[in-house]
Design a protein around this motif. Structure first.
Motif, PDB file in Angstrom:
ATOM      1  N   LEU A 245     100.118  10.444 -33.632  1.00  6.62           N
ATOM      2  CA  LEU A 245      99.910  10.661 -32.186  1.00  6.62           C
ATOM      3  C   LEU A 245      99.823  12.159 -31.857  1.00  6.62           C
ATOM      4  CD1 LEU A 245     102.358   7.982 -30.745  1.00  6.62           C
ATOM      5  CD2 LEU A 245      99.886   7.817 -30.917  1.00  6.62           C
ATOM      6  N   GLN A 246      99.043  12.893 -32.660  1.00  8.09           N
ATOM      7  CA  GLN A 246      98.894  14.331 -32.404  1.00  8.09           C
ATOM      8  C   GLN A 246      97.824  14.568 -31.333  1.00  8.09           C
ATOM      9  OE1 GLN A 246      99.600  16.981 -36.077  1.00  8.09           O
ATOM     10  NE2 GLN A 246      98.568  15.194 -36.925  1.00  8.09           N
ATOM     11  N   PHE A 247      97.995  15.668 -30.637  1.00  4.59           N
ATOM     12  CA  PHE A 247      97.042  16.060 -29.596  1.00  4.59           C
ATOM     13  C   PHE A 247      95.962  16.919 -30.237  1.00  4.59           C
ATOM     14  CE2 PHE A 247      95.887  18.685 -25.763  1.00  4.59           C
ATOM     15  CZ  PHE A 247      95.300  17.640 -25.068  1.00  4.59           C
ATOM     16  N   ILE A 248      94.690  16.487 -30.063  1.00  5.08           N
ATOM     17  CA  ILE A 248      93.561  17.144 -30.724  1.00  5.08           C
ATOM     18  C   ILE A 248      92.835  18.026 -29.709  1.00  5.08           C
ATOM     19  CG2 ILE A 248      91.384  16.776 -31.929  1.00  5.08           C
ATOM     20  CD1 ILE A 248      92.532  14.028 -32.770  1.00  5.08           C
ATOM     21  N   VAL A 249      92.655  19.286 -30.074  1.00  7.91           N
ATOM     22  CA  VAL A 249      91.942  20.258 -29.232  1.00  7.91           C
ATOM     23  C   VAL A 249      90.769  20.798 -30.058  1.00  7.91           C
ATOM     24  CG1 VAL A 249      92.067  22.444 -28.002  1.00  7.91           C
ATOM     25  CG2 VAL A 249      94.013  20.869 -27.942  1.00  7.91           C
ATOM     26  N   ALA A 250      89.547  20.557 -29.580  1.00  6.48           N
ATOM     27  CA  ALA A 250      88.348  20.950 -30.322  1.00  6.48           C
ATOM     28  C   ALA A 250      87.774  22.227 -29.715  1.00  6.48           C
ATOM     29  CB  ALA A 250      87.324  19.825 -30.284  1.00  6.48           C
ATOM     30  N   GLY A 251      88.032  23.350 -30.400  1.00  7.85           N
ATOM     31  CA  GLY A 251      87.437  24.613 -29.993  1.00  7.85           C
ATOM     32  C   GLY A 251      86.091  24.818 -30.657  1.00  7.85           C
ATOM     33  N   ASP A 252      85.438  25.908 -30.327  1.00  4.28           N
ATOM     34  CA  ASP A 252      84.109  26.159 -30.893  1.00  4.28           C
ATOM     35  C   ASP A 252      84.165  26.491 -32.373  1.00  4.28           C
ATOM     36  OD1 ASP A 252      82.880  25.617 -28.549  1.00  4.28           O
ATOM     37  OD2 ASP A 252      82.646  27.699 -27.913  1.00  4.28           O
ATOM     38  N   GLU A 253      85.281  27.070 -32.817  1.00  4.54           N
ATOM     39  CA  GLU A 253      85.384  27.466 -34.212  1.00  4.54           C
ATOM     40  C   GLU A 253      86.149  26.429 -35.048  1.00  4.54           C
ATOM     41  OE1 GLU A 253      83.843  29.933 -35.470  1.00  4.54           O
ATOM     42  OE2 GLU A 253      83.061  30.622 -33.519  1.00  4.54           O
ATOM     43  N   CYS A 254      87.213  25.920 -34.450  1.00  2.86           N
ATOM     44  CA  CYS A 254      88.091  25.017 -35.208  1.00  2.86           C
ATOM     45  C   CYS A 254      88.567  23.864 -34.323  1.00  2.86           C
ATOM     46  CB  CYS A 254      89.318  25.778 -35.739  1.00  2.86           C
ATOM     47  SG  CYS A 254      88.936  27.089 -36.898  1.00  2.86           S
ATOM     48  N   VAL A 255      89.090  22.873 -34.987  1.00  4.63           N
ATOM     49  CA  VAL A 255      89.754  21.751 -34.320  1.00  4.63           C
ATOM     50  C   VAL A 255      91.227  21.817 -34.693  1.00  4.63           C
ATOM     51  CG1 VAL A 255      89.957  19.242 -34.162  1.00  4.63           C
ATOM     52  CG2 VAL A 255      87.692  20.309 -34.305  1.00  4.63           C
ATOM     53  N   TYR A 256      92.104  21.846 -33.659  1.00  7.33           N
ATOM     54  CA  TYR A 256      93.536  21.998 -33.865  1.00  7.33           C
ATOM     55  C   TYR A 256      94.254  20.691 -33.507  1.00  7.33           C
ATOM     56  CZ  TYR A 256      92.197  26.937 -33.779  1.00  7.33           C
ATOM     57  OH  TYR A 256      91.593  28.130 -34.026  1.00  7.33           O
ATOM     58  N   LEU A 257      95.338  20.430 -34.241  1.00  6.85           N
ATOM     59  CA  LEU A 257      96.183  19.269 -33.973  1.00  6.85           C
ATOM     60  C   LEU A 257      97.578  19.763 -33.621  1.00  6.85           C
ATOM     61  CD1 LEU A 257      93.785  18.033 -35.671  1.00  6.85           C
ATOM     62  CD2 LEU A 257      95.421  16.330 -36.472  1.00  6.85           C
ATOM     63  N   TYR A 258      98.181  19.147 -32.587  1.00  5.00           N
ATOM     64  CA  TYR A 258      99.461  19.627 -32.082  1.00  5.00           C
ATOM     65  C   TYR A 258     100.474  18.483 -31.997  1.00  5.00           C
ATOM     66  CZ  TYR A 258      96.692  23.659 -30.599  1.00  5.00           C
ATOM     67  OH  TYR A 258      95.865  24.740 -30.578  1.00  5.00           O
ATOM     68  N   GLN A 259     101.704  18.829 -32.350  1.00  3.81           N
ATOM     69  CA  GLN A 259     102.861  18.007 -32.040  1.00  3.81           C
ATOM     70  C   GLN A 259     103.448  18.506 -30.710  1.00  3.81           C
ATOM     71  OE1 GLN A 259     103.973  15.390 -33.520  1.00  3.81           O
ATOM     72  NE2 GLN A 259     103.021  15.404 -35.556  1.00  3.81           N
ATOM     73  N   PRO A 260     104.354  17.749 -30.080  1.00  7.15           N
ATOM     74  CA  PRO A 260     104.888  18.217 -28.786  1.00  7.15           C
ATOM     75  C   PRO A 260     105.608  19.556 -28.867  1.00  7.15           C
ATOM     76  CG  PRO A 260     105.358  15.881 -29.094  1.00  7.15           C
ATOM     77  CD  PRO A 260     104.814  16.381 -30.386  1.00  7.15           C
ATOM     78  N   ASP A 261     106.065  19.957 -30.054  1.00  5.25           N
ATOM     79  CA  ASP A 261     106.831  21.197 -30.144  1.00  5.25           C
ATOM     80  C   ASP A 261     106.238  22.209 -31.119  1.00  5.25           C
ATOM     81  OD1 ASP A 261     107.228  19.623 -32.304  1.00  5.25           O
ATOM     82  OD2 ASP A 261     109.417  19.823 -32.381  1.00  5.25           O
ATOM     83  N   GLU A 262     105.095  21.890 -31.753  1.00  2.85           N
ATOM     84  CA  GLU A 262     104.520  22.841 -32.698  1.00  2.85           C
ATOM     85  C   GLU A 262     103.063  22.503 -32.951  1.00  2.85           C
ATOM     86  OE1 GLU A 262     106.491  22.549 -36.410  1.00  2.85           O
ATOM     87  OE2 GLU A 262     106.157  20.384 -36.623  1.00  2.85           O
ATOM     88  N   ARG A 263     102.398  23.444 -33.554  1.00  5.95           N
ATOM     89  CA  ARG A 263     100.997  23.218 -33.917  1.00  5.95           C
ATOM     90  C   ARG A 263     100.931  22.626 -35.307  1.00  5.95           C
ATOM     91  NH1 ARG A 263      96.530  28.006 -34.330  1.00  5.95           N
ATOM     92  NH2 ARG A 263      97.171  27.998 -36.509  1.00  5.95           N
ATOM     93  N   GLY A 264     100.003  21.695 -35.486  1.00  7.21           N
ATOM     94  CA  GLY A 264      99.833  21.035 -36.761  1.00  7.21           C
ATOM     95  C   GLY A 264      98.680  21.614 -37.554  1.00  7.21           C
ATOM     96  N   PRO A 265      98.001  20.802 -38.345  1.00  3.74           N
ATOM     97  CA  PRO A 265      96.902  21.307 -39.180  1.00  3.74           C
ATOM     98  C   PRO A 265      95.695  21.730 -38.345  1.00  3.74           C
ATOM     99  CG  PRO A 265      97.049  18.925 -39.312  1.00  3.74           C
ATOM    100  CD  PRO A 265      98.259  19.368 -38.546  1.00  3.74           C
ATOM    101  N   CYS A 266      94.807  22.466 -39.032  1.00  2.00           N
ATOM    102  CA  CYS A 266      93.608  22.988 -38.369  1.00  2.00           C
ATOM    103  C   CYS A 266      92.403  22.717 -39.271  1.00  2.00           C
ATOM    104  CB  CYS A 266      93.782  24.488 -38.135  1.00  2.00           C
ATOM    105  SG  CYS A 266      92.287  25.313 -37.532  1.00  2.00           S
ATOM    106  N   PHE A 267      91.276  22.330 -38.651  1.00  2.00           N
ATOM    107  CA  PHE A 267      90.048  22.029 -39.393  1.00  2.00           C
ATOM    108  C   PHE A 267      88.910  22.877 -38.824  1.00  2.00           C
ATOM    109  CE2 PHE A 267      92.742  18.313 -39.452  1.00  2.00           C
ATOM    110  CZ  PHE A 267      92.759  17.976 -40.799  1.00  2.00           C
ATOM    111  N   ALA A 268      88.160  23.531 -39.742  1.00  2.00           N
ATOM    112  CA  ALA A 268      87.078  24.428 -39.336  1.00  2.00           C
ATOM    113  C   ALA A 268      85.785  23.632 -39.209  1.00  2.00           C
ATOM    114  CB  ALA A 268      86.925  25.565 -40.342  1.00  2.00           C
ATOM    115  N   PHE A 269      85.542  23.098 -38.032  1.00  2.00           N
ATOM    116  CA  PHE A 269      84.286  22.415 -37.740  1.00  2.00           C
ATOM    117  C   PHE A 269      83.492  23.310 -36.797  1.00  2.00           C
ATOM    118  CE2 PHE A 269      87.008  18.368 -38.091  1.00  2.00           C
ATOM    119  CZ  PHE A 269      86.885  18.367 -39.467  1.00  2.00           C
ATOM    120  N   GLU A 270      82.381  23.857 -37.289  1.00  2.00           N
ATOM    121  CA  GLU A 270      81.607  24.818 -36.501  1.00  2.00           C
ATOM    122  C   GLU A 270      80.762  24.111 -35.458  1.00  2.00           C
ATOM    123  OE1 GLU A 270      79.374  27.147 -39.186  1.00  2.00           O
ATOM    124  OE2 GLU A 270      81.112  28.173 -40.050  1.00  2.00           O
TER     125      GLU A 270
END
Length: 941
Positions: A245-270
């Motif tokens: 149940l991570q929160f996904i934020v898709a930026g222009d350079e990367c896609v970030y995954l977040y837990q309620p108290d920290e940032r999770g893994p990051c994927f470089a999707f251009e």
């Protein structure tokens, strides 16, 4: 950070335009749209669609005209007027048939929130349960995003001025709901999402410049800033539990995954991200990328145009792109009915149907991407059988490539599903024995090996001569950790000559029989085998001594005898034994161990004497065997002193009273060994006096014959007759013994004189002088008896004459009754009175009170009744014809039988019913006369 350029691309989805059905009654599933004759044209949505959502079995659309449209699975589009101007936001709850919308009813910045209950109707349209303005404060601002919690207690609205309002309480009612400003900022809010973890509810807030989370289920709403960069509208989403149940934020350079108290893994999707969506474990990204390669299979001839958008479906767990395609001007991506739907600006709906797992796996197999297939199967929760099939194919692939080490590792993962023989056959070559050993080891660790697998593994160890591995395999810490058939392992190790290892297994796993077999048959260590038996529990020690006792007795007789003594008295395992101590009193049946001593008479005697001394209640077989052993030793002994001692021991054993129930067996033993004193003792104990007599007669022991007759003649008088016959047959002078026998026969009157004379007539030495005294005494006694009989006859005749005279007087002369007193009360007689011929007189009232019958005298009745009972008894015994005939035929003395029945009156004349009446009358008169005579005789006496 993971670079998506390294990810493989696959076509795991089928793309197709959704078509309208022919008729209104035809319903083609949107996930598998109708085609061919069942469809007429492509489905086209109304123009001006501004916002989309899905849930509860429908796709929901809002347009610029203020209408909300529903597209159910039947593809029959319906709608209603929700706002006067336009619809800007929609949120369809997944667990409730509630729809939240934001729109405008008048020009200007006046957004309104409306809550619709789709299950209830108001004039044909869904019922609007609540309407309220969506402005956070006094200044109007535009709504940018909307989200609702599935429990209907939270609703969050984001605005372009950076503020977020939280509606807490029942969102469907005004009075149960409270609205407050949760967040204020300087950057537009682009995404909101609720996350429930237990009883804690978090709200993710993303703007164009940052990402934050709030705890909205408590007080004060604590905030955590997760990152300092954000994303655009519709570029955030909440994953499912597969990604925690991570929160996904898709930026222009990367896609970030977040837990309620920290940032999770990051994927470089251009690429410039336009839409982010989560679908069944996949991340769906719609982006605009001007760097699309002309050689890409997803591009067209005008791929460099800015209207071209790329839709990528990423599998974040397995690191590959499941699908990629180019679309023109995508409005939104929706998920419903198990499929993805892509809406484009031209009103068309494209369905993306995921291929089934097996099809995807086959595609990977064709490219030999087995590792990826395995990861995919696990993420798709494929069952263990399906995974095992993949592991097998992967192993076969590696085996064909010559990578045997890698192949066996894959085959190991199939254990429990794939038949082990399939793998074993591949590695039976001697060069592959290490791989085979690794596979068999794992098979045993998982407790799936059978006896053949254990045999094969141990053979591998012995062929490799790998003693360390062999010891590691067999030396487990506890019984529960044993993953092989212990008995099979013992057999293999024994056959291979690894006796110490086999003994270790047998001892540690309580295979006592195998331990003893190896010690006795292979190592010949008899002392150790006997020691091992001595520490076993009672039942095992008893059974193993029965099985191996003869071998042990042959090689170590003294120690074996000692153990048997303890086993048959009060057995306790030795202190070094592993089992618990047995309860006192455990003892074996000593009789069952006698065959063990077949070739060891000295030890047998010691064992039997020990048992008879310490355990008097030993089985009878112990005493029988001990008697036989003592008689054998006595019979073969030459030394007189020792022989006398053995004689005393045998007699003592016979007199112990242990042979009362087995008299015959003891007698046979004594006769076999010609043990005369024992024979005579047993004869006397068994009261076989005639056998004692015959024994002395056979040995011509005359005095002993007379002694036996004197000692036992009272119990069995026929002994004297046999003694007389015996001495009568002897031709030597036996006058002394004959005289002694005749004296006793005469005193006891055991034989008729004539028979005595006939018996002695056969002996030429027995003259008249021998029996003169006997005959004289016998004649004198007979003369005295004749005189007594004549006197008795004369007295009986006189009595008979007197009775006959009384009978005659009663018949011919009158009877005068002169009694003056009553025979009962002794009072003077008064009339009326009753008189009887017997001479008794009674008052009438006394007679009536005491008499039992009017015809019987009360005084004479008891005696008369005895006489009548005797007469009736004799009459009842008259009809004994069959019995008489039987006794007459079977008896040796027919005259005695006839005399007996004659005395009973069997031959007297009977009165039959067929006789004439006169005869019956005469008989009754005779009976009455007999009664009178009896009464008269009683009176006279």
């Amino acid at each position: 950070m993971a670079a998506y350029l390294q990810w493989r691309r696959f076509v795991f989805f089928d793309k197709e335009l959704v078509k309208e059905p022919l008729g209104n009654d035809g319903a083609a599933p949107a996930a598998a749209p109708a085609s061919g004759p069942a469809a007429s044209k492509f489905l086209c949505l109304p123009p001006g669609i501004t916002v989309c959502d899905s849930g509860r079995g429908s796709l929901v659309f809002g347009d610029m005209e203020g209408q909300i449209w529903f597209l159910p699975r039947s593809l029959q589009l319906t709608g209603f007027q929700a706002y006067k101007l336009r619809v800007t936001h929609l949120y369809q709850l997944k667990q409730h048939n509630i729809l939240a919308s934001v729109g405008e009813d008048e020009e200007g910045i006046n957004p309104l929130v409306k809550i619709w209950n789709l299950e209830k109707r108001d004039g044909g349209n869904p019922l609007c349960t609540r309407i309220f303005p969506a402005i956070p404060g006094t200044e109007p601002t535009v709504v940018s995003c909307l989200t609702v919690h599935e429990n209907l207690n939270f609703m969050a609205i984001g605005f372009t001025d950076g503020s977020v309002t939280l509606n807490k309480g029942d969102i469907t009612r005004d009075r149960h709901s409270k609205t407050q400003i949760l967040h204020k900022g300087n950057y537009p809010v682009t995404g909101l999402a609720f996350r429930q973890a237990g009883k804690t509810t978090h709200l993710f807030v993303v703007t164009t410049e940052n990402v934050q989370s709030y705890i909205v289920s408590g007080k004060d709403y604590p905030r955590v800033e997760l990152d300092t960069h954000g994303c655009g509208l519709r570029c955030s989403a909440l994953s499912d539990p597969s990604q925690d149940l991570q929160f996904i934020v898709a930026g222009d350079e990367c896609v970030y995954l977040y837990q309620p108290d920290e940032r999770g893994p990051c994927f470089a999707f251009e690429g410039h991200k336009l839409i982010a969506h989560w679908f069944r474990g996949y991340l769906v990204i719609v982006s605009r990328d001007r760097k699309v390669s002309p050689k890409s299979e997803f591009t067209s001839r005008d791929s460099q145009s800015s209207d071209k958008q790329i839709l990528n479906i990423y599998d974040l767990c397995n690191k590959f792109i499941a699908y990629s395609a180019v679309f023109e001007d995508v409005v939104d991506v929706l998920a419903e009915w198990g499929s993805l739907y892509v809406l484009t600006r031209d009103g068309r709906v494209h369905a993306l149907q995921e291929k089934d797992t097996q099809t995807k796996l086959e595609m990977l197999f064709k490219k030999n991407l087995f590792e990826m297939a395995i990861n995919l199967a696990k993420s798709q929760h494929l069952d263990s059988d399906g995974l095992a099939q993949i592991f097998m194919q992967y192993g076969d692939h590696l085996y064909s490539k010559g990578n045997h080490d890698g192949a066996v590792q894959q085959y190991i993962r199939t254990i429990g599903k794939l038949e082990p023989s399939y793998v074993i056959r591949k590695f039976l070559d001697a060069q592959r024995i290490h791989n085979l050993t690794a596979y068999l080891q794992t098979l045993h660790r998982q407790s799936l090996a059978n006896a053949d697998h254990t045999t094969l593994l141990l053979n591998c160890y012995t062929k490799l001569k790998d003693s360390s591995k062999l010891e590691e395999f067999i030396k487990t810490k506890s019984e529960s950790e044993v993953h092989f058939d212990v008995e099979t392992a013992i057999k293999v190790l024994r056959q291979a000559g690894y006796y110490s290892h086999a003994l270790y297994l047998a001892e540690n796993h309580a295979h006592h029989e195998w331990y003893l077999k190896i010690q006795l048959e292979d190592i010949k260590n008899y002392q150790e085998a006997l020691r091992y038996i001595g520490k076993l529990p009672f039942e095992q020690a008893e059974s193993n001594m029965k099985r191996y006792g003869k071998i042990l007795m042959h090689h170590i007789p003294e120690q074996t005898t000692q153990l048997l003594k303890g086993l048959c008295t009060d057995y306790q395992p030795s202190l070094e034994g592993r089992g618990d101590r047995e309860a006192p009193g455990c003892r074996a049946n000593s009789e069952e161990f006698i065959p063990i001593f077949a070739n060891n008479p000295r030890e047998l005697k010691a064992f039997l004497e020990h048992m008879s001394e310490v355990q008097p209640d030993s089985p009878q077989g112990i005493y029988d065997t001990l008697l036989e052993l003592r008689l054998q030793n006595w019979a073969h002994e030459k030394d007189p002193q020792v022989k006398e001692k053995l004689h005393a021991e045998a007699i003592s054993l016979l007199k112990s009273g242990r042979f009362c129930d087995v008299f015959d067996k003891a007698l046979v033993l004594c006769q076999m060994h010609d043990f005369q004193d024992g024979i005579l003792y047993l004869y006397e104990q068994g009261k076989l006096f005639q056998q004692i007599m015959h024994y002395h007669m056979q040995h011509e022991q005359y005095r002993q014959v007379i002694a036996v007759c004197e000692r036992h003649g009272e119990q069995e008088p026929s002994l004297w007759e046999q003694a007389l016959s015996y001495f009568a047959r002897k031709e030597e002078d036996c006058k002394e013994y004959v005289a002694a026998v005749l004296k006793h026969i005469e005193s006891k009157n055991l034989m008729p004189p004539l028979l005595v004379v006939q018996t002695l007539a056969h002996n030429s030495t027995a003259t008249l002088s021998v029996i003169r005294d006997y005959l004289v005494q016998k004649l004198q006694k007979q003369s005295q008896q004749i005189a007594q009989d004549e006197l008795r006859v004369r007295r009986y005749r006189e009595e008979t004459t007197r009775i006959r005279q009384e009978i005659q007087e009663l018949k011919a002369s009158p009877k005068i009754f002169q009694k003056t007193k009553c025979s009962i009360c002794n009072s003077a007689l008064e009339l009326p009175s009753v008189h009887f011929l017997c001479g008794h007189s009674f008052h009438q009232h006394c007679f009536e009170s005491y008499s039992e019958s009017d015809a019987d005298c009360p005084t004479c009745l008891p005696e008369n009744r005895k006489v009548m009972d005797m007469i009736r008894a004799q009459e009842q015994k008259r009809d004994l014809h069959d019995q008489f005939q039987h006794q007459l035929k079977c008896s040796n003395d027919s005259f005695s039988v006839i005399a007996d029945y004659f005395g009973r009156g069997v031959f007297n004349k009977l009165t039959l019913l067929t006789d004439p009446p006169t005869a019956r009358l005469t008989a009754s008169l005779e009976a009455g006369l007999q009664r009178d005579l009896l009464m008269h005789s009683r009176r006279g006496t």
